[in-house]
Design an enzyme around this catalytic site. Structure first.
Site, PDB file in Angstrom:
ATOM      1  N   GLY A  99       0.796  -1.230   0.000  1.00 27.79           N
ATOM      2  CA  GLY A  99       0.000   0.000   0.000  1.00 27.79           C
ATOM      3  C   GLY A  99       0.824   1.273   0.000  1.00 27.79           C
ATOM      4  O   GLY A  99       0.336   2.327   0.412  1.00 27.79           O
TER       5      GLY A  99
ATOM      6  N   ASN B 105       1.637   2.936  -2.607  1.00 24.73           N
ATOM      7  CA  ASN B 105       0.974   3.848  -3.553  1.00 24.73           C
ATOM      8  C   ASN B 105      -0.321   4.411  -2.961  1.00 24.73           C
ATOM      9  O   ASN B 105      -0.674   5.560  -3.219  1.00 24.73           O
ATOM     10  CB  ASN B 105       0.696   3.130  -4.874  1.00 24.73           C
ATOM     11  CG  ASN B 105       1.934   3.075  -5.737  1.00 24.73           C
ATOM     12  OD1 ASN B 105       2.338   4.071  -6.326  1.00 24.73           O
ATOM     13  ND2 ASN B 105       2.568   1.912  -5.772  1.00 24.73           N
TER      14      ASN B 105
ATOM     15  N   MET C  43      -3.211  -6.883  -7.362  1.00 25.05           N
ATOM     16  CA  MET C  43      -2.448  -7.888  -8.103  1.00 25.05           C
ATOM     17  C   MET C  43      -3.324  -8.965  -8.755  1.00 25.05           C
ATOM     18  O   MET C  43      -2.861 -10.077  -8.983  1.00 25.05           O
ATOM     19  CB  MET C  43      -1.408  -8.540  -7.170  1.00 25.05           C
ATOM     20  CG  MET C  43      -0.463  -7.544  -6.525  1.00 25.05           C
ATOM     21  SD  MET C  43       0.289  -6.381  -7.698  1.00 25.05           S
ATOM     22  CE  MET C  43       1.557  -7.417  -8.360  1.00 25.05           C
TER      23      MET C  43
ATOM     24  N   LEU D 101      -9.206  -8.099 -13.089  1.00 25.18           N
ATOM     25  CA  LEU D 101     -10.645  -7.945 -12.837  1.00 25.18           C
ATOM     26  C   LEU D 101     -11.424  -8.556 -13.997  1.00 25.18           C
ATOM     27  O   LEU D 101     -10.944  -8.582 -15.132  1.00 25.18           O
ATOM     28  CB  LEU D 101     -10.975  -6.458 -12.695  1.00 25.18           C
ATOM     29  CG  LEU D 101     -10.414  -5.828 -11.416  1.00 25.18           C
ATOM     30  CD1 LEU D 101     -10.298  -4.312 -11.566  1.00 25.18           C
ATOM     31  CD2 LEU D 101     -11.267  -6.181 -10.209  1.00 25.18           C
TER      32      LEU D 101
ATOM     33  N   ASN E 176      -4.738   2.232 -13.595  1.00 23.73           N
ATOM     34  CA  ASN E 176      -3.786   1.325 -12.954  1.00 23.73           C
ATOM     35  C   ASN E 176      -2.398   1.940 -13.021  1.00 23.73           C
ATOM     36  O   ASN E 176      -2.081   2.663 -13.954  1.00 23.73           O
ATOM     37  CB  ASN E 176      -3.786  -0.019 -13.703  1.00 23.73           C
ATOM     38  CG  ASN E 176      -2.823  -1.023 -13.113  1.00 23.73           C
ATOM     39  OD1 ASN E 176      -2.745  -1.181 -11.887  1.00 23.73           O
ATOM     40  ND2 ASN E 176      -2.080  -1.718 -13.953  1.00 23.73           N
TER      41      ASN E 176
ATOM     42  N   HIS F 218       1.604   0.884 -13.263  1.00 20.44           N
ATOM     43  CA  HIS F 218       2.408  -0.284 -13.635  1.00 20.44           C
ATOM     44  C   HIS F 218       3.880   0.114 -13.652  1.00 20.44           C
ATOM     45  O   HIS F 218       4.236   1.137 -14.265  1.00 20.44           O
ATOM     46  CB  HIS F 218       1.966  -0.789 -15.012  1.00 20.44           C
ATOM     47  CG  HIS F 218       2.648  -2.052 -15.408  1.00 20.44           C
ATOM     48  ND1 HIS F 218       2.332  -3.274 -14.857  1.00 20.44           N
ATOM     49  CD2 HIS F 218       3.668  -2.293 -16.260  1.00 20.44           C
ATOM     50  CE1 HIS F 218       3.103  -4.205 -15.370  1.00 20.44           C
ATOM     51  NE2 HIS F 218       3.939  -3.632 -16.222  1.00 20.44           N
TER      52      HIS F 218
END
Ligand code: GRF
Length: 227
Positions: free
Chosen positions: A27, A29, A103, A106, A120, A122
């Protein structure tokens, strides 16, 4: 959606832009969003974790944020698990879903439910090194320039339209298998420094209405510069 013009020209009260953050791990980010958006008209209206033991859940709770855990261990049917996540987010009237170290892939039905409203982060310069272990993939390949991408989420793997990217030079490093934990952490720190700047920046731009798809080619994202 920071403000709206009412018919007749009267200014409506500023509306807070609401985000939901999905995490699976440390967490860091999420923490960057908590710290980096504190002065913006943006509220983190909910944090969803795919793992009950994610350190990010503690960070969210320490910041007084509402959290929920939706793990595949509790609900192995992905459609049903993702439907429950979607309902939880819809109940909180989320404007944007931010995958911050989430991770898992969906389901397409979840993604179709929030068109253009999922982003997202990356740790690679997409389309290079999509998928898991992106940082390790880049190190193993021996790239000299690494980077970070924030992109919209589509039904593919890290394949949605790119919003922001930032590159940086990698210092010389040994074979990843020969690297000590400290050496790996030092490289991870380089990626995280960029991620923690880029993700709040992207969310602010979207909340301010400064990010849009090119009508002639929705693959291309227009970002209005500062000022
Ligand atoms: C980050 O490197 C992110 O880019 C990747 O997973 C990592 C999550 O880190 N998708 P954290 O949980 O935010 O610390």
């Amino acid at each position: 959606m920071s403000s709206a013009q009412a018919p007749g020209g009267a200014r409506c009260a500023a509306r807070i832009f609401r985000i939901g953050v999905l995490i699976s791990g440390k967490g860091s980010n999420l923490q960057a969003l908590i710290d980096g958006l504190a002065d913006a008209p943006i509220e983190i209206a909910g944090v969803v974790s795919s793992r009950p033991d994610a350190r990010g859940v503690e960070r969210a709770q320490a910041a007084g944020l509402e959290t929920a855990v939706f793990s595949l261990a509790d609900e192995p049917d992905r459609e049903r698990r993702d439907d429950a996540v979607a309902r939880w987010l819809e109940e909180r009237e989320i404007d944007l879903i931010v995958l911050a170290g989430f991770m898992e892939l969906l389901t397409p039905s979840f993604i179709r439910r929030f068109p253009g409203r999922i982003v997202n982060i990356h740790p690679a310069l997409l389309p290079a090194f999509a998928g898991l272990r992106a940082m390790a993939q880049a190190l193993e390949y021996g790239v000299r320039i690494a980077g970070v991408t924030v992109h919209f989420v589509d039904e593919g793997m890290d394949s949605g339209p790119i919003i922001l990217q930032e590159a940086f030079e990698l210092p010389y490093h040994r074979d990843i298998d020969a690297m000590s934990e400290g050496e790996i952490e030092a490289i991870e720190k380089l990626f995280h420094e960029v991620e923690h700047r880029l993700l709040p920046k992207a969310v602010r731009l979207i909340a301010a209405g400064r990010v849009s798809a090119d009508p002639d080619n929705p693959r291309l994202v227009r970002v209005e510069p500062d000022g």
